[in-house]
Write a protein that holds these residues in place. Sequence first.
Motif, PDB file in Angstrom:
ATOM      1  N   PRO A   4       0.848  -1.198   0.000  1.00  0.00           N
ATOM      2  CA  PRO A   4       0.000   0.000   0.000  1.00  0.00           C
ATOM      3  C   PRO A   4       0.885   1.250   0.000  1.00  0.00           C
ATOM      4  O   PRO A   4       2.043   1.193   0.405  1.00  0.00           O
ATOM      5  CB  PRO A   4      -0.800  -0.107   1.297  1.00  0.00           C
ATOM      6  N   PRO A  55      -3.574  -0.061  -3.389  1.00  0.00           N
ATOM      7  CA  PRO A  55      -4.302   0.754  -2.408  1.00  0.00           C
ATOM      8  C   PRO A  55      -3.447   1.897  -1.860  1.00  0.00           C
ATOM      9  O   PRO A  55      -2.247   1.727  -1.658  1.00  0.00           O
ATOM     10  CB  PRO A  55      -4.633  -0.252  -1.301  1.00  0.00           C
ATOM     11  N   HIS A  81      -9.715   6.998  -3.952  1.00  0.00           N
ATOM     12  CA  HIS A  81      -9.269   6.088  -2.881  1.00  0.00           C
ATOM     13  C   HIS A  81     -10.065   6.413  -1.611  1.00  0.00           C
ATOM     14  O   HIS A  81      -9.525   7.001  -0.659  1.00  0.00           O
ATOM     15  CB  HIS A  81      -7.762   6.265  -2.633  1.00  0.00           C
ATOM     16  N   ALA A 137      -9.841  -1.243   5.617  1.00  0.00           N
ATOM     17  CA  ALA A 137      -9.586  -1.283   4.170  1.00  0.00           C
ATOM     18  C   ALA A 137     -10.033  -2.607   3.571  1.00  0.00           C
ATOM     19  O   ALA A 137      -9.812  -3.672   4.152  1.00  0.00           O
ATOM     20  CB  ALA A 137      -8.102  -1.106   3.908  1.00  0.00           C
TER      21      ALA A 137
END
Length: 553
Positions: A4, A55, A81, A137
């Motif tokens: 990420p 992500p 996002h 997430a």
Amino acid sequence: MAKPVLMCVDDDPQVLTAVERDLRRHYQSEYRVVKASSAREALDAARQLKHRSVPVALFLIDQRMPEMTGTKLLAEVRGLHPEARKVLLTAYADTDAAIESINEIGLDHYLMKPWDPPDQKLYPVLDDLLVEWKQRAHLPYDGIRIAGARFSPQSHFVREFLSRNQVPYQWIDIDEDSSMRELIAAIPGGLAKLPVVLFPDGTYLSAPSNLKLAEKVGLHTQAKSPFYDVAIIGGGPAGLANAVYAASEGLRVVLIEQSAPGGQAGTSSRIENYLGFPNGITGADLAQRAAAQARRFGAEILTAQEVVGIRREDPYRIVRLADGNEISAYAVVLTTGLAVRTLEVPGIDSFLGQGVYYGAALSEAATYRGHDVCIIGGANSAGQGALFFSRYARRVMVIVRAGGLSPAMSHYLVERINATDSIGVITRSEVVAVCGNGRLQQIVLRNIDTAEERRLDTSAMFIFIGTAPRSEFVGDLLERNDKGFIVTGPDLLKINGKPRGWTLDRDPLMFETNVPGIFAAGDVRAGANRRVAAAVGEGSAAIYSIHKYLETV
Ligand SMILES: Cc1cc2nc3c(=O)[nH]c(=O)nc-3n(C[C@H](O)[C@H](O)[C@H](O)COP(=O)(O)OP(=O)(O)OC[C@H]3O[C@@H](n4cnc5c(N)ncnc54)[C@H](O)[C@@H]3O)c2cc1C
């Protein structure tokens, strides 16, 4: 899965270097730090990361930037996002703006510059936010994603192509995922060229052709050699069996398939009458096993390559592909099978992929979970389709012109349909109209005895009304019967004891057409028994004749 991202944005190079350095020092084992020196650069990077399904865990953005404030930029990237944590870097004078944006854009925190020492003023805050991010997430799928509209024909074809080639993907309906819609709208062609296939390397294809897509996902599309002993056209059961036997007997073999190995059988939800599989086998499984077996023996299988012509240049037979390339071989075997016949109803084409499907369209099953659907046709493939969709749909209506399902449908399927409460049968009826607003909602049925019409609400109609041989591209070269099936061996019409144009002393071999060295097997051949086992049998048996022919060249 890629790490990420923590993204920091500041137009002041010194501050940017400092914040990047501090983030790296503490987080680089778990996160990748990406820096941007302007709002535009940050937006581009955020879009790229979304494309590649990477992500973003945190945006750390300076409030005072010349082209766009940090608050405005956070509002923009939030769409791409939504789960990322948002932190503003502020000077004392900007604290009011920061406090306002807590409500406006859901700001998670603001940090005052300078943040020294980071162990006290930076890391504790970010650590908390990142723990929170991790808990909430939904880490994205990092394979191929298809973003499109659920009821668009092109989206259906792309999904079907990948499914039939056993390429895993994730389907994203842009009408239900606003961040993906935003992303697609921002790329060239955007929403006008759906679906968009997004690849893990960050690239994408808009409304791609089968060939483009096949090349991109790494399917084998180009022949390794310009010449083979045998070129097989069509990767259904007959072609695959031919490839297995030819390759296992040491011949150099290429099999050319326009879509995916498996042919009609590959679209079957369950084949129950194929020898050796007492519980039945799905068409996809059979196709995968057969293709693997052919490859193991050294056969080359090209996918997404359509053959558009064959010509004779003795002793070679030259196969022309739709992309302009040619492949030569001593012998060619046509195993092109059958294509589904289309239903002649006004306006039906505008609903293709939007409720109207030819064949089983297995990839659509989940779309119609809980809906009412119709199956048009009464042969075995229609029966299998009805049973398959009854596992998903609320109600399945089978519509046939005959007075019942027997005798066109095998007894075991009729019994199974009769025993399934959610399947109904409407007899002596045909579809005369289709209606809907953008997608199929209703069909009109006419009783063929009384001409009485009735409307039936339905979300989808799967059509199985027969088939026609795929032999047009050899119409000038090979002898076909009045229905277009290719005539072979002893069935070839003889004039003065020889087939038309035949110059050799010998008679045509079994499965050989009126052109020596060109063979036909399976459903496309006149007189074939249209079953999986029969196609496999013909494809296998034709090898004997091919060997005999090869001895003469
Ligand atoms: C839904 C369904 C269910 C069925 N269920 C059963 C069952 O349970 N039991 C049973 O015995 N039979 C069943 N059948 C019939 C059986 O599938 C067929 O008899 C068998 O697939 C015929 O095999 P084939 O290789 O001759 O042709 P096909 O299976 O039709 O394969 C021909 C292949 O050639 C390719 N092709 C065509 N033209 C070109 C070209 N120009 N260039 C390159 N490639 C080309 C096509 O894409 C296709 O993949 C079913 C059929 C269907 C449609």
